[in-house]
Design a protein around this motif. Sequence first.
Motif, PDB file in Angstrom:
ATOM      1  N   GLY A  94      37.915 -10.244 -45.783  1.00 26.25           N
ATOM      2  CA  GLY A  94      36.820 -10.883 -46.512  1.00 26.25           C
ATOM      3  C   GLY A  94      36.960 -12.376 -46.509  1.00 26.25           C
ATOM      4  N   LEU A  95      36.174 -12.996 -47.377  1.00 21.08           N
ATOM      5  CA  LEU A  95      36.165 -14.443 -47.538  1.00 21.08           C
ATOM      6  C   LEU A  95      36.939 -14.809 -48.800  1.00 21.08           C
ATOM      7  N   VAL A  96      37.861 -15.744 -48.656  1.00 21.97           N
ATOM      8  CA  VAL A  96      38.677 -16.155 -49.794  1.00 21.97           C
ATOM      9  C   VAL A  96      38.892 -17.655 -49.721  1.00 21.97           C
ATOM     10  N   LEU A 145      44.636 -11.838 -50.368  1.00 23.66           N
ATOM     11  CA  LEU A 145      43.938 -10.650 -49.901  1.00 23.66           C
ATOM     12  C   LEU A 145      44.980  -9.589 -49.582  1.00 23.66           C
ATOM     13  N   ARG A 146      44.555  -8.342 -49.678  1.00 27.95           N
ATOM     14  CA  ARG A 146      45.426  -7.240 -49.280  1.00 27.95           C
ATOM     15  C   ARG A 146      44.708  -6.416 -48.226  1.00 27.95           C
ATOM     16  N   LEU A 147      45.293  -6.354 -47.055  1.00 34.32           N
ATOM     17  CA  LEU A 147      44.744  -5.552 -45.972  1.00 34.32           C
ATOM     18  C   LEU A 147      45.441  -4.204 -45.932  1.00 34.32           C
ATOM     19  N   ARG A 193      54.810 -15.894 -47.303  1.00 35.65           N
ATOM     20  CA  ARG A 193      53.456 -15.778 -47.854  1.00 35.65           C
ATOM     21  C   ARG A 193      52.873 -14.383 -47.671  1.00 35.65           C
ATOM     22  N   LEU A 194      53.333 -13.685 -46.643  1.00 36.05           N
ATOM     23  CA  LEU A 194      52.821 -12.354 -46.354  1.00 36.05           C
ATOM     24  C   LEU A 194      53.913 -11.315 -46.571  1.00 36.05           C
ATOM     25  N   MET A 202      48.642 -10.698 -48.485  1.00 38.04           N
ATOM     26  CA  MET A 202      48.597 -12.078 -48.014  1.00 38.04           C
ATOM     27  C   MET A 202      48.348 -12.996 -49.199  1.00 38.04           C
ATOM     28  N   ASN A 203      49.270 -13.895 -49.447  1.00 43.08           N
ATOM     29  CA  ASN A 203      49.191 -14.826 -50.560  1.00 43.08           C
ATOM     30  C   ASN A 203      49.178 -16.264 -50.038  1.00 43.08           C
ATOM     31  N   SER A 204      48.765 -17.165 -50.897  1.00 42.94           N
ATOM     32  CA  SER A 204      48.741 -18.595 -50.556  1.00 42.94           C
ATOM     33  C   SER A 204      48.049 -18.820 -49.215  1.00 42.94           C
ATOM     34  N   LEU A 205      46.906 -18.210 -49.062  1.00 44.71           N
ATOM     35  CA  LEU A 205      46.209 -18.279 -47.783  1.00 44.71           C
ATOM     36  C   LEU A 205      45.725 -19.691 -47.473  1.00 44.71           C
ATOM     37  N   LYS A 206      45.728 -19.991 -46.177  1.00 42.09           N
ATOM     38  CA  LYS A 206      45.340 -21.297 -45.684  1.00 42.09           C
ATOM     39  C   LYS A 206      44.171 -21.140 -44.708  1.00 42.09           C
TER      40      LYS A 206
END
Length: 115
Positions: free
Chosen positions: A10-12, A18-20, A66-67, A82-86
Motif C-alpha cells: 500500500g501507500l505509507v 507495513l506488514r507484508l 528496519r525489516l 517493514m518499519n521506518s520506511l523510506k
Amino acid sequence: QVYLKESGGGLVQSGGSLRLSCAASGINFKIYTMAWYRQAPGKERELVANITSSGQTSYAESVQGRLDVSRNNARNIVSLQMNSLKPNDTAVYYCKTRAFGRDWWGQGTQVTVSG
C-alpha cells in the motif's frame, strides 16, 4: 503446482510501517527457505530478506534493522514487517521459494512510500 500470493502492500508515509504476507500452497512449506525480493522502477530485482526452514534470517544491508522476516509454518505464511520506511523502499515486493528444481514467484505487491 506451487502458488505464492503476496498481500499487505500500500501507500505509507515516510517513517511508517507495513506488514507484508505471502501465503504458500503446493509445497511442504516448513522445509523450504522463503525469500522476499523487491524491484523498483528501472532497477533490477534485489533480495531483501530470507528465512530458512530452521528460522535463520538474513537481510540486505540497506534494510538491516528496519525489516523483520518471520514465518508461520502452521499457516504456510511468511511475513515481512517493514518499519521506518523510506521513499527508496518504494518497489514491488515479491515472495519467492525454490522447490522441485526451480524458482517460484508470487505476483508481487506494491509498496509506495511518500516522502
